[in-house]
Design an enzyme around this catalytic site. Structure first.
Site, short mmCIF file in Angstrom:
data_model
loop_
_atom_site.label_atom_id
_atom_site.label_comp_id
_atom_site.label_asym_id
_atom_site.label_seq_id
_atom_site.Cartn_x
_atom_site.Cartn_y
_atom_site.Cartn_z
N ASN A 225 0.86 -1.20 0.00
CA ASN A 225 0.00 0.00 0.00
C ASN A 225 0.89 1.24 0.00
O ASN A 225 2.11 1.14 -0.04
CB ASN A 225 -0.95 -0.03 1.20
CG ASN A 225 -0.18 -0.12 2.51
OD1 ASN A 225 0.60 0.76 2.83
ND2 ASN A 225 -0.38 -1.21 3.24
N ASP A 294 -3.99 -6.52 4.77
CA ASP A 294 -4.99 -7.42 5.36
C ASP A 294 -4.99 -8.78 4.68
O ASP A 294 -5.48 -9.76 5.24
CB ASP A 294 -6.39 -6.80 5.26
CG ASP A 294 -6.56 -5.68 6.27
OD1 ASP A 294 -6.09 -5.86 7.41
OD2 ASP A 294 -7.13 -4.63 5.91
N LYS A 304 9.28 -16.36 -11.14
CA LYS A 304 8.51 -15.21 -11.63
C LYS A 304 7.30 -15.68 -12.46
O LYS A 304 7.46 -16.53 -13.35
CB LYS A 304 9.44 -14.34 -12.49
CG LYS A 304 8.80 -13.07 -12.94
CD LYS A 304 9.77 -12.25 -13.77
CE LYS A 304 9.00 -11.19 -14.50
NZ LYS A 304 9.81 -10.56 -15.53
N PHE A 337 -4.72 2.94 14.68
CA PHE A 337 -5.17 3.89 13.66
C PHE A 337 -6.29 3.22 12.88
O PHE A 337 -6.37 1.99 12.84
CB PHE A 337 -4.03 4.25 12.70
CG PHE A 337 -3.14 5.34 13.21
CD1 PHE A 337 -2.24 5.11 14.22
CD2 PHE A 337 -3.20 6.62 12.64
CE1 PHE A 337 -1.41 6.12 14.69
CE2 PHE A 337 -2.38 7.64 13.10
CZ PHE A 337 -1.48 7.39 14.13
N LYS A 351 -13.50 -0.74 15.28
CA LYS A 351 -12.13 -1.25 15.50
C LYS A 351 -11.70 -1.02 16.95
O LYS A 351 -11.05 -1.86 17.56
CB LYS A 351 -11.14 -0.56 14.55
CG LYS A 351 -11.24 -1.13 13.14
CD LYS A 351 -10.38 -0.42 12.12
CE LYS A 351 -10.73 -0.98 10.75
NZ LYS A 351 -10.24 -0.22 9.63
N LYS A 355 -10.91 -4.45 18.79
CA LYS A 355 -9.50 -4.69 19.06
C LYS A 355 -9.11 -4.30 20.50
O LYS A 355 -7.93 -4.31 20.86
CB LYS A 355 -8.63 -3.96 18.03
CG LYS A 355 -8.94 -4.39 16.58
CD LYS A 355 -7.93 -3.89 15.57
CE LYS A 355 -8.40 -4.24 14.16
NZ LYS A 355 -7.34 -4.19 13.15
O1 PMT Z 1 2.75 6.07 6.64
P1 PMT Z 1 2.13 7.36 6.19
O2 PMT Z 1 2.30 7.59 4.71
O3 PMT Z 1 2.55 8.54 7.01
O4 PMT Z 1 0.54 7.23 6.37
C1 PMT Z 1 -0.03 7.17 7.64
C2 PMT Z 1 -1.15 6.13 7.73
C3 PMT Z 1 -2.30 6.55 6.84
C4 PMT Z 1 -0.62 4.76 7.28
C5 PMT Z 1 -1.60 6.06 9.21
O5 PMT Z 1 -2.08 7.30 9.59
C6 PMT Z 1 -2.68 5.00 9.42
O6 PMT Z 1 -3.85 5.27 9.31
N1 PMT Z 1 -2.27 3.75 9.73
C7 PMT Z 1 -3.16 2.60 9.84
C8 PMT Z 1 -3.57 2.13 8.48
C9 PMT Z 1 -4.38 0.87 8.58
O7 PMT Z 1 -3.86 -0.18 8.26
O8 PMT Z 1 -5.57 1.00 9.06
P2 PMT Z 1 -6.61 -0.23 9.21
O9 PMT Z 1 -7.89 0.46 9.45
O10 PMT Z 1 -6.51 -1.16 8.07
O11 PMT Z 1 -6.11 -1.00 10.49
C10 PMT Z 1 -6.55 -0.66 11.80
C11 PMT Z 1 -5.45 -0.86 12.80
O12 PMT Z 1 -5.15 -2.26 12.90
C12 PMT Z 1 -4.16 -0.15 12.45
O13 PMT Z 1 -3.62 0.38 13.64
C13 PMT Z 1 -3.28 -1.26 11.88
O14 PMT Z 1 -1.90 -1.03 12.14
C14 PMT Z 1 -3.78 -2.48 12.63
N2 PMT Z 1 -3.70 -3.75 11.86
C15 PMT Z 1 -4.36 -3.88 10.69
C16 PMT Z 1 -4.31 -5.07 10.00
C17 PMT Z 1 -3.54 -6.14 10.53
N3 PMT Z 1 -3.44 -7.29 9.90
N4 PMT Z 1 -2.90 -5.97 11.69
C18 PMT Z 1 -2.96 -4.80 12.37
O15 PMT Z 1 -2.36 -4.65 13.44
#
Ligand code: PMT
Length: 420
Positions: A225, A294, A304, A337, A351, A355
């Site tokens: 991403n 995810d 490849k 986040f 979330k 979580k």
């Molecule tokens: O890195 P930058 O370019 O500065 O951008 C910042 C950001 C947009 C990446 C940051 O601000 C942000 O939002 N990070 C979380 C992005 C994300 O994956 O969000 P989510 O809604 O998919 O996941 C929710 C939370 O679960 C997040 O804290 C993530 O780290 C966590 N997660 C998600 C999936 C997974 N398999 N394991 C996790 O721990």
């Protein structure tokens, strides 16, 4: 840490800060004289409490003369002014410093025992407690002792790590009482609130994740991403500047890691999961700013993948790291986040609760200046119970500071909760 600001802050107060200095039965007890003298010179009102064993190494009269206050060591000495000694000392203290603290005394504190004046004072106080251990290296490294120290840390007790060097027993190793300036430095970081000192995370271990993950498809391709790591790196730098010991677990980025931060570079969600979970028991705070994939290809092709008209990929879920942490958290503060493109607040709330987070930082990716890659973000803080605070567009560095303000408040609230 800016000592001159500390001194100014201290001098600005009409009454000097009261330090209850606990001295326990270590050979390093003789250094309590220099420590007391340095504290008095800096304008603190020092009240020494000694354990019985400490009085074998240095006389109460020495510390009484230097501190210019009566030295206490008897729990049941006749009351002079109708105050119960350990309660009055506990209430008077702005900070209790134990230096040197023996292994025996630290383990006693961890058991909640109050069989002499110093332990009883610490059990009764609401002031911050800072402990400077001094002991043989084998004792310091002993897993039972380390466990007790971490246990106390989880309740908000602060520690100044001992120095490495030649010990009184003749051996070399970690266990020598930290230098006096180091102890005073730690004390001033603890005693002055965040506004006076931006060092309110001293003694805290903070784990931050940043950047994207890459999920390999074949030896030359991956799913990923747009995360640049800027948000997570800004948090790591700010946490370190505020005194925290920082572990930064990051996916691939082009950023220079901040100084004095332990960087653990990972590629995949699986690697990030392993790195975070292994360190989780030893940290106080986790902030998950990483954009973890995810899904990952169910199978990674050995060679490849050749060009073809269409290609169907089978994807499987990656481990949800934050959900795992939420399920297994004990004393830790968890900040997540949520990066959303629709129903931002509703999804972020979901979330937060699924979580088991203490705070979620929601970014609406449809807003100009929010989310991935740029230097700015626009977020809403959401808390358990439904409170929400929306913030204007700001630089990610500035936002990192505001997130850490929330973390500092959560840590204080947790400590007070356990104490009350
Ligand atoms: O890195 P930058 O370019 O500065 O951008 C910042 C950001 C947009 C990446 C940051 O601000 C942000 O939002 N990070 C979380 C992005 C994300 O994956 O969000 P989510 O809604 O998919 O996941 C929710 C939370 O679960 C997040 O804290 C993530 O780290 C966590 N997660 C998600 C999936 C997974 N398999 N394991 C996790 O721990």
């Amino acid at each position: 840490m800016q000592p001159s600001r500390a001194r100014e802050a201290g001098k600005a107060k009409s009454t000097p800060k009261t330090i209850v200095l606990g001295v326990t039965g270590s050979i390093a007890a003789y250094k309590a004289a220099e420590l007391t003298s340095s504290l008095v010179k800096r304008g603190y009102s020092v009240h020494v409490v000694m354990t019985r064993a400490a009085t074998k190494f240095i006389t109460p009269l020495t510390l009484q003369t230097i501190s210019r206050n009566p030295v206490h060591f008897e729990m049941f000495e006749p009351a002079k002014d109708w105050e119960i000694e350990h309660i009055s000392l506990a209430q008077r203290a702005d900070l209790v410093l134990v230096a040197p603290a023996t292994a025996n005394f630290i383990c006693k504190l961890a058991s909640g025992l109050a069989d002499e004046l110093l332990a009883a004072t610490i059990l009764a106080t609401k002031a911050p407690v800072l402990i400077a251990p001094a002991m043989n290296a084998g004792m310091y490294e002993n897993p039972i002792f380390q466990h007790q120290m971490k246990f106390l840390q989880s309740f908000g007790y602060f520690f100044v790590e001992p120095d490495t060097g030649r010990l009184a027993c003749g051996a070399s190793g970690r266990g020598r009482l930290a230098d006096i300036p180091k102890i005073i430095h730690a004390l001033e970081q603890v005693i002055y609130p965040a506004n006076d000192f931006e060092k309110d995370l001293t003694g805290r271990r903070v784990l931050i994740t940043a950047g994207p993950t890459r999920e390999p498809l074949d030896p030359v391709r991956f799913l990923s991403n747009y995360s640049s790591g800027k948000m997570g790196f800004a948090l790591a730098e700010a946490a370190r500047k505020r005194g925290a010991e920082v572990i930064l677990v990051s996916g691939p980025t082009n950023l220079e890691p901040p100084d004095a931060v332990e960087l653990i570079a990972v590629q995949t969600a699986e690697e990030m999961f392993n790195a975070v979970v292994e360190r989780f028991p030893g940290v106080d705070v986790v902030i998950k700013a990483a954009a973890v994939a995810d899904f990952r290809p169910r199978v990674k092709a050995e060679s490849k993948i050749k060009k073809q008209e269409t290609l169907v990929l089978e994807l499987e879920r990656t481990p949800d790291i934050l959900a795992y942490l939420g399920k297994h958290k004990k004393h830790q503060i968890l900040v997540g986040f949520a990066a959303e493109t629709e129903r931002t607040l509703k999804n972020a709330e979901e979330k937060l609760s699924r979580k088991n987070l203490d705070l979620v930082v929601a970014n609406d990716l449809t807003e100009e200046g929010a989310g991935f890659e740029g230097d700015t973000n626009i977020v809403t803080f959401l808390y358990p119970g439904g409170a929400a605070v929306s913030l204007p567009k700001m630089n990610k560095k500035e936002l990192a500071g505001l997130i850490l303000d929330e973390v500092a408040k959560l840590l204080t609230a947790k400590r007070d909760h356990f104490r009350n």
